[in-house]
Motif scaffolding. Structure first.
Motif, mmCIF file in Angstrom:
data_model
loop_
_atom_site.group_PDB
_atom_site.id
_atom_site.type_symbol
_atom_site.label_atom_id
_atom_site.label_comp_id
_atom_site.label_asym_id
_atom_site.label_seq_id
_atom_site.Cartn_x
_atom_site.Cartn_y
_atom_site.Cartn_z
ATOM 1 N N ASP A 270 -1.367 61.638 -52.509
ATOM 2 C CA ASP A 270 -2.195 61.721 -51.293
ATOM 3 C C ASP A 270 -2.129 63.110 -50.657
ATOM 4 O O ASP A 270 -3.095 63.558 -50.046
ATOM 5 N N ALA A 271 -1.002 63.821 -50.820
ATOM 6 C CA ALA A 271 -0.944 65.160 -50.225
ATOM 7 C C ALA A 271 -1.884 66.126 -50.930
ATOM 8 O O ALA A 271 -2.244 67.164 -50.367
ATOM 9 N N ASN B 87 0.830 56.978 -50.893
ATOM 10 C CA ASN B 87 2.166 56.595 -50.433
ATOM 11 C C ASN B 87 2.504 57.195 -49.070
ATOM 12 O O ASN B 87 3.611 57.016 -48.569
ATOM 13 N N ARG B 88 1.571 57.913 -48.523
ATOM 14 C CA ARG B 88 1.686 58.457 -47.162
ATOM 15 C C ARG B 88 2.910 59.349 -46.988
ATOM 16 O O ARG B 88 3.473 59.465 -45.919
ATOM 17 N N GLN B 89 3.296 59.953 -48.076
ATOM 18 C CA GLN B 89 4.382 60.932 -47.996
ATOM 19 C C GLN B 89 4.007 62.143 -48.838
ATOM 20 O O GLN B 89 3.430 62.009 -49.910
ATOM 21 N N SER B 90 4.397 63.304 -48.328
ATOM 22 C CA SER B 90 4.227 64.531 -49.107
ATOM 23 C C SER B 90 5.613 64.981 -49.541
ATOM 24 O O SER B 90 6.483 64.144 -49.792
ATOM 25 N N LYS C 276 6.315 55.102 -51.560
ATOM 26 C CA LYS C 276 6.981 56.132 -52.367
ATOM 27 C C LYS C 276 8.412 55.669 -52.653
ATOM 28 O O LYS C 276 9.166 55.351 -51.736
ATOM 29 N N ASP D 129 -2.716 57.901 -55.060
ATOM 30 C CA ASP D 129 -1.441 57.210 -54.836
ATOM 31 C C ASP D 129 -1.116 57.431 -53.355
ATOM 32 O O ASP D 129 -0.497 58.401 -52.967
HETATM 33 MG MG LIG Z 1 2.400 61.242 -51.408
#
Ligand SMILES: [Mg+2]
Ligand SMILES: Cc1ncc(C[n+]2csc(CCOP(=O)(O)OP(=O)(O)O)c2C)c(N)n1
Length: 790
Positions: A173-174, A203-206, A336, A201
């Motif tokens: 996603d990032a 996952n709302r995390q970078s 994630k 993907d």
């Molecule tokens: Mg991510």
């Protein structure tokens, strides 16, 4: 076969007693384990010789296991190509390991010398990789351009409709933060691209943190605006069933309004924390208390992490609903580190499980100690056999990846005639002559340019060959008989891909076009033009294309302060160093147009040679008086990087080595110096890159063994400079960074007076600028004096 037809063909095989979603779930666990174990082995078990951290991304893999299992063994058709999220590389290796295409040795050497690469690599990995990835965003966007190339080949009759596949990107996603995604999206809309899937993907995390909520719904808008279908897979089946229960609707609402960071933290904390939070937030909501009470903590945690991207059925249904050719983005919500002890933790990007954590994971998957590398460990014999059969029955397993393509013969390319010519104008004439010739090469050349087609002299070629458009595009000006030098209309047979002003897209298009042979089995000869300074804008993409051995001719013009009135913002300085430093790209900067013609012929062959590569031509708009040739001796040298334009006399004290557009100043200085420095030589360096490479290669060969180890032949530059006494000095000069040529002094230990540009340019005429930047006759004479003063 149409896309819809092959989608029918890849329905799950009938023989299996285990339903397909259950197969995907089994694979999901296998992939989660093998990726985690491969990374664990590299970091904790394999002996380290240097003490450096090895790394790997267990959490980034874990969020994609269901998606990849479902994509490869349910979603993909036989002709589809995939760019895999860089940090999910171990999953791709695991898939091929299970299919028998990847060796245990490669997995055990993951991130080690000669082992499986950290990020999927077309050139370095031993498994088939469709697109290299690593620099985030680029692997995504290249799939869009690959679908454009596929359409180009279909429209030109080079690829049958039935062989069309889908170009798929599995992305983090990032990656949606990378600007090149949106540049590509805009270009894709203009070209009406199709057969492209981008699977996020989500996952709302970078790398650094949990990602901000504000952009959440905006991505849908942006993609829909650009003609994409957006399918959001937010909830898995468990969640959907739960929402239908009494009290469940409150949970749905709660999830929808929960901030990313809270969701991540609660995931990490687990069932008890979910319960405490939900009890507090849903206190008083009818039925919510009973809803929560019907689940223990473990069940609650499982429910809360049952997002769309971890539900095989949900993903398969989504794939099945998008089997037409509409470009589709799947926003698949994931966790994630799903299933791992650091799931949801904001710092988990590079997190590695410790030995006791991996042991716990092993036990939870029923894998006996010592069986860690066993492909089907933890599955019963029957399940293992069925899973294996299921995998091998998939279109993906049956697909041969890299294709072979026939060579396109390259005809002699005559030099354009004319006493005074610029290399840029000659480039345009050469392409025009090829267009008119009807030689087979003419139909394989495809040109592209980011809104500088006319100003880089491609206009005449486009007049002949037309713009590529799937739908006909009329030239309204021509239709209305309004005079214009550009008569451009678009059609399926057109051979110029006009791009908007975004250099990233130029290099992505060149990359995709330059992979036509291995991807589609048809060779194209892509030629891209750009202003030389703006190579820097697309530099990472240029590197990306070269890294995966895409083959293209990059023509960058105009260049240097020779661009005069255009000023410092348009005058390139360091591009020769880029040309020297970029692997996979051979840089030439011819001074005369007969050199250019010979170099273009060489380039079209080099683009096709198994051990060839891409080529960069740095050209100029400055018209030079062409030289009278006494013989053809120059030609061989020009293709090796240089030749003596004026042969040095015996025992001479100095020589001038130059590159490109300042040839007249060099010759004027020679006239002025020849009496004082009898026998003064002039070395025309057509490729500082080839000379340097040849020199360092020879040194390396002496020490690296092989056939030539004992007596490597002198490199071309050594042979050239052998014509000079070692104590003869060198004046080096070019319109670019002086370091591009000053190294010549190191070849035989000669003194050097380097001239070139190492400050920003400005507007001016040539006498003014060449005087200021010390490229004129007087500066060359001064530089010669400097040698003797020393
Ligand atoms: Mg991510
Ligand atoms: C152009 C570029 N900049 C920076 C990085 C370093 N980097 C690697 S992964 C990553 C964040 C990835 O986040 P995301 O795409 O969401 O992947 P996931 O969460 O699935 O790991 C960054 C910044 C990179 N690989 N490429």
């Amino acid at each position: 076969m149409t896309v819809a037809a092959f989608s029918r063909q890849i329905q799950p095989p009938e023989y299996s007693a285990i339903a397909v979603p259950a197969m995907i779930d089994m694979l999901d666990s296998r992939l989660r384990w093998l990726s985690a174990w491969t990374i664990h082995n590299a970091n904790h078990l394999r002996p380290s010789r240097d003490g450096l951290k090895v790394g790997g991304h267990q959490a980034s893999c874990a969020s994609m296991t269901t998606l990849m299992a479902a994509l490869y063994f349910h979603g993909l058709g036989p002709n589809d190509k995939v760019a895999v999220k860089p940090h999910a590389g171990p999953l791709l290796h695991a898939i091929h390991y299970l299919l028998g295409n990847q060796t245990l040795d490669q997995l055990q050497r993951f991130r080690g010398f000669g082992g499986a690469q950290s990020y999927p690599s077309r050139t370095k990995d031993r498994i088939p990789v469709d697109f290299s990835t690593g620099s985030v965003g680029l692997g995504v966007a290249v799939t869009l351009f690959a679908s454009l190339v596929q359409d180009y080949l279909i429209a030109h009759g080079e690829l049958d409709h039935s062989s069309a596949g889908r170009m798929v990107a599995l992305m983090g996603d990032a990656e949606l933060d990378e600007g090149n995604i949106y540049e590509a999206l805009i270009e894709g809309y203009k070209h009406d691209i199709r057969n492209c899937w981008w699977i996020v993907d989500y996952n709302r995390q970078s790398l650094d943190a949990t990602t901000a909520d504000r952009m959440f719904n905006r991505f849908d808008d942006i993609f829909r605006t650009c003609g994409w279908r957006v399918l959001t897979l937010k909830h898995g089946k468990l969640q959907k069933q739960a929402f239908a229960e009494s009290g469940g609707q409150h949970l749905e609402h709660w999830i929808d309004s929960c901030p990313n960071v809270d969701y991540a933290a609660l995931t990490y904390q687990g069932g008890a924390a979910w319960r405490a939070r939900l009890q507090a937030d849903l206190a008083g909501a009818p039925g919510a208390h009973a809803f929560l009470a019907r689940r223990d903590d473990e069940q609650l945690a499982q429910l809360m992490t049952n997002l769309g991207g971890h539900c095989a059925e949900t993903i398969m249904e989504a794939f099945d609903s998008a089997r037409d050719d509409v470009p589709t983005m799947f926003i698949t919500y994931t966790i994630k580190g799903y299933g791992l002890p650091f799931a949801g933790h904001k710092d988990n990007h590079s997190g590695l499980m410790n030995p006791s954590q991996i042991a716990a994971l092993r036990q939870s998957l029923n894998i006996a100690e010592g069986q860690e590398w066993q492909p089907w460990a933890g599955l019963g014999d029957n399940a293992a056999a069925e899973l294996q059969a299921f995998m091998h029955a998939s279109p993906f397993a049956a697909t041969r990846r890299n294709r072979q393509a026939a060579m396109v013969p390259v005809p002699p390319i005559p030099a354009p005639q004319g006493a005074e010519q610029s290399t840029q104008a000659a480039f345009g004439k050469i392409l025009l002559d090829i267009a008119k010739s009807g030689h087979p090469i003419a139909s394989r050349i495809v040109t592209t340019s980011p809104d500088v087609t006319v100003s880089t002299n491609l206009g005449a070629w486009v007049n002949q060959r037309g713009l590529f458009r799937r739908q006909e595009l009329k030239d309204v000006f021509a239709g209305a008989k309004i005079p214009s030098a550009q008569k451009w209309f678009g059609h399926g047979a057109g051979q110029h891909i006009e791009l908007g002003i975004a250099e990233h897209n130029l290099f992505l298009a060149l990359t995709a076009l330059g992979l036509a042979a291995p991807l589609f089995g048809t060779r194209l000869l892509p030629v891209g033009t750009v202003y030389d300074p703006f190579i820097a804008r697309g530099l990472d993409v240029l590197n990306y294309g070269c890294y995966q051995n895409a083959r293209f001719l990059l023509v960058a013009t105009p260049s240097g302060v020779t661009l005069g009135p255009e000023g410092g913002a348009h005058q390139s300085i360091n591009t020769p160093l880029i040309g020297i430093g970029q692997p996979g790209l051979t840089y030439f900067e011819p001074a005369y147009v007969d050199e250019l013609a010979a170099i273009m012929r060489w380039s079209f062959e080099h683009l096709q040679a198994p051990d060839g590569g891409s080529v960069y031509l740095r050209l100029t708009t400055r018209a030079l008086q062409q030289v009278e040739r006494e013989d053809d001796d120059w030609a061989v040298g020009a293709l090796k990087g240089g030749y003596w334009l004026k042969k040095p006399g015996h025992g001479v004290k100095a020589a001038i080595a130059f590159t490109g557009a300042i040839a007249p100043e060099v010759l004027a200085a020679w006239d002025a110096l020849i009496e004082d420095v009898p026998g003064l030589g002039v070395l025309n360096v057509t490729s500082p890159d080839l000379l340097h490479r040849g020199w360092s290669d020879r040194r390396a060969r002496r020490w690296k063994g092989g056939e030539a180890a004992h007596d490597p032949a002198p490199s071309h530059v050594e042979a050239l400079l052998a014509a000079l006494p070692v104590d003869a000095g060198l004046i080096t000069v070019l319109d670019g960074s002086p370091a591009s040529l000053s190294w010549l002094g190191g070849v035989r230990g000669q003194r050097v007076s380097p001239l070139g540009v190492d400050r920003f340019g400005q507007t001016g005429d040539l006498p003014g600028l060449y005087g200021e930047y010390r490229l004129d006759k007087d500066a060359i004479i001064d530089a010669a004096s400097e040698l003797f003063l020393d």
